[in-house]
Design an enzyme around this catalytic site. Structure first.
Site, short mmCIF file in Angstrom:
data_model
loop_
_atom_site.label_atom_id
_atom_site.label_comp_id
_atom_site.label_asym_id
_atom_site.label_seq_id
_atom_site.Cartn_x
_atom_site.Cartn_y
_atom_site.Cartn_z
N TYR A 176 25.29 -10.95 -13.70
CA TYR A 176 25.13 -11.83 -12.65
C TYR A 176 26.18 -13.03 -12.79
O TYR A 176 26.91 -13.43 -11.92
CB TYR A 176 23.54 -12.46 -12.58
N GLY A 233 22.10 -11.42 4.77
CA GLY A 233 20.88 -11.67 3.85
C GLY A 233 20.27 -13.21 4.67
O GLY A 233 19.83 -14.04 3.58
N SER A 262 27.77 -19.90 -7.69
CA SER A 262 26.54 -20.02 -8.69
C SER A 262 27.40 -21.16 -9.76
O SER A 262 28.29 -20.59 -10.25
CB SER A 262 25.82 -18.92 -9.18
N GLY A 321 19.58 -17.92 3.43
CA GLY A 321 20.11 -17.47 4.50
C GLY A 321 19.62 -17.59 5.96
O GLY A 321 20.48 -18.10 6.96
N GLY A 340 14.74 -17.29 3.16
CA GLY A 340 15.46 -18.24 2.06
C GLY A 340 16.47 -18.93 2.61
O GLY A 340 16.72 -19.20 3.71
#
Length: 440
Positions: free
Chosen positions: A275, A121, A252, A127, A125
């Site tokens: 998530y 990814g 996260s 990545g 952004g």
């Protein structure tokens, strides 16, 4: 050929005439970036710097055509390319040449020179900035992305920005499709090359509706956990060949605000596999991978509150007025990438194996100290305060007072449950149709 010499110091570069046999354009070899050099096979042949490109006035008809043919050298694919160009004189100021030379030196002599990395990814952004940092430090980077067009642009931009760099685009990686994940892994393993750094960055949130894979796995759990788990497991043979290999998984702070008691339900029920639970599973996987594969350093990292593309699909945070709040209070992606970059690039002996890394206010005891980890109102309020003040304070204080420091902190207490992490591992292995034991 003569040129008018300006008064300023100039740099003159001439190109070579090609063979007359190189008239027809042929498709490039898919392994054109491979060589048998010291950088273990992922090294580019030649790049042109932006400074030179800006001052080059080539006619489109004289652009380079490549003739590529493959042959096998000691079991590896090696490309020989012949460039077809008309003679051209490039005139650039000495300052641009010095800049290019400095970038070339930084890539060749960087702390990660000779290392090979895979970043998922990384077409945009977080990545993108992670990949660029690895390239700038000398690593050869394989980009594994779902969107091929922006990934191709990113690859070309990085190769042009950093002379001597080698950024290669892997086959399209769709973490929702296990066959796509397997294809990427097999593509890399076919080169029989070591893998030093694997960054599991790709993820998704805010799905419009419930959806499941053909195997009955919830989409959120599949993309954010099972896909990266599967990719990592398949790449273990290459990681074991690497020099001080590491796996960095982007987690996260949201993993602190959920529970996960039934791994099978997490994988197959949409409500249980959201998530937050997926990020908790990532941290559990990180710790279990470290226990089962001690030869590979595995860490999870929290990038903090970042205004990235992951918010675009949110019906609440992706539009005004909440999107304005994110734009003001959340860090831009180049700043949010600092924590993953830290975990991916610092010397291995400075990493805490199986550790959880956070930055700035997300290292605060209000998030990690025992009295605040119950997930209640007090804990959620502390998280809200940290998320809204982390970037503004760092910007105001210019990174001082610990606002830009990344370090290992305690993850959610749930992640210390070794039985739970082992059950999560077993359930993921069964869903991925892999043996639970790693063959080292």
């Amino acid at each position: 050929m003569s040129t008018v010499q300006p008064q300023a110091q100039i740099l003159t570069v001439s190109t070579h005439m090609s063979s007359s046999k190189a008239n027809a354009r042929q498709p490039p070899c898919p392994h054109r970036h491979l060589t048998t050099g010291r950088t273990r096979g992922f090294r580019n042949v030649s790049r042109r710097t932006p400074a030179l490109r800006r001052l080059t006035k080539l006619n489109d008809k004289t652009n380079s055509d490549c003739l590529s043919r493959s042959r096998v050298v000691r079991g590896r694919s090696l490309c020989e390319t012949t460039a077809q160009r008309t003679p051209t004189v490039l005139v650039a100021c000495s300052s641009a040449a010095s800049e290019s030379s400095a970038l070339l030196k930084s890539v060749r002599n960087g702390p990660l020179a000779g290392k090979v990395a895979i970043v998922t990814g990384c077409d945009r952004g977080l990545g993108r900035h992670i990949a660029e940092s690895l390239v700038a430090k000398g690593a050869s980077v394989q980009m594994a992305c779902i969107d091929t067009e922006p990934a191709t642009r990113t690859r070309d931009e990085l190769n042009q920005t950093y002379p001597g760099a080698n950024v290669v685009l892997a086959p399209r990686l769709d973490l929702a499709d296990m066959s796509s994940v397997r294809k990427v892994a097999e593509w890399f393993l076919a080169f029989d090359e070591p893998l030093d750094i694997l960054v599991n960055n790709a993820g998704a949130n805010f799905f419009a509706k419930e959806w499941y894979t053909a195997a009955g796995i919830g989409g959120c759990a599949q993309i954010n956990f099972l896909g990266p788990y599967f990719l990592t497991r398949l790449l273990v043979p290459a990681l074991l060949k690497g020099s001080e290999p590491r796996v960095v998984s982007v987690a996260s702070v949201m993993h602190r605000f959920t529970s996960l008691t039934d791994p099978d339900a997490f994988l197959k029920e949409w409500g249980a596999g959201g998530y937050r639970a997926a990020k908790l599973a990532v941290v559990l996987f990180t710790k279990e991978l470290q226990r089962r594969l001690p030869g590979v350093t595995s860490v999870a990292v929290d990038p903090g509150s970042v205004y990235s593309g992951i918010w675009d699909t949110s019906t609440s945070f992706g539009r005004p007025p909440l999107v304005w709040l994110l734009q003001v209070c959340y860090a831009p992606v180049h700043d949010g990438a600092a924590a993953p970059i830290h975990a991916a690039t610092i010397p291995t002996n400075q990493l805490v194996p199986g550790g959880y890394y956070a930055r700035g206010m997300f290292r605060s005891a209000f998030l990690s100290a025992t009295p605040f980890t119950a997930g209640g109102i007090l804990h959620q309020l502390a998280c809200l305060v940290c998320s809204l003040l982390d970037w503004p304070l760092r910007r105001l204080l210019r990174g001082h007072a610990g606002t830009a420091v990344t370090s290992a902190v305690s993850a959610a207490p749930t992640t210390d449950d070794t039985q739970l992490s082992a059950r999560m591992w077993e359930a993921a292995a069964a869903a991925a149709q892999l043996p639970s034991e790693i063959e080292s």
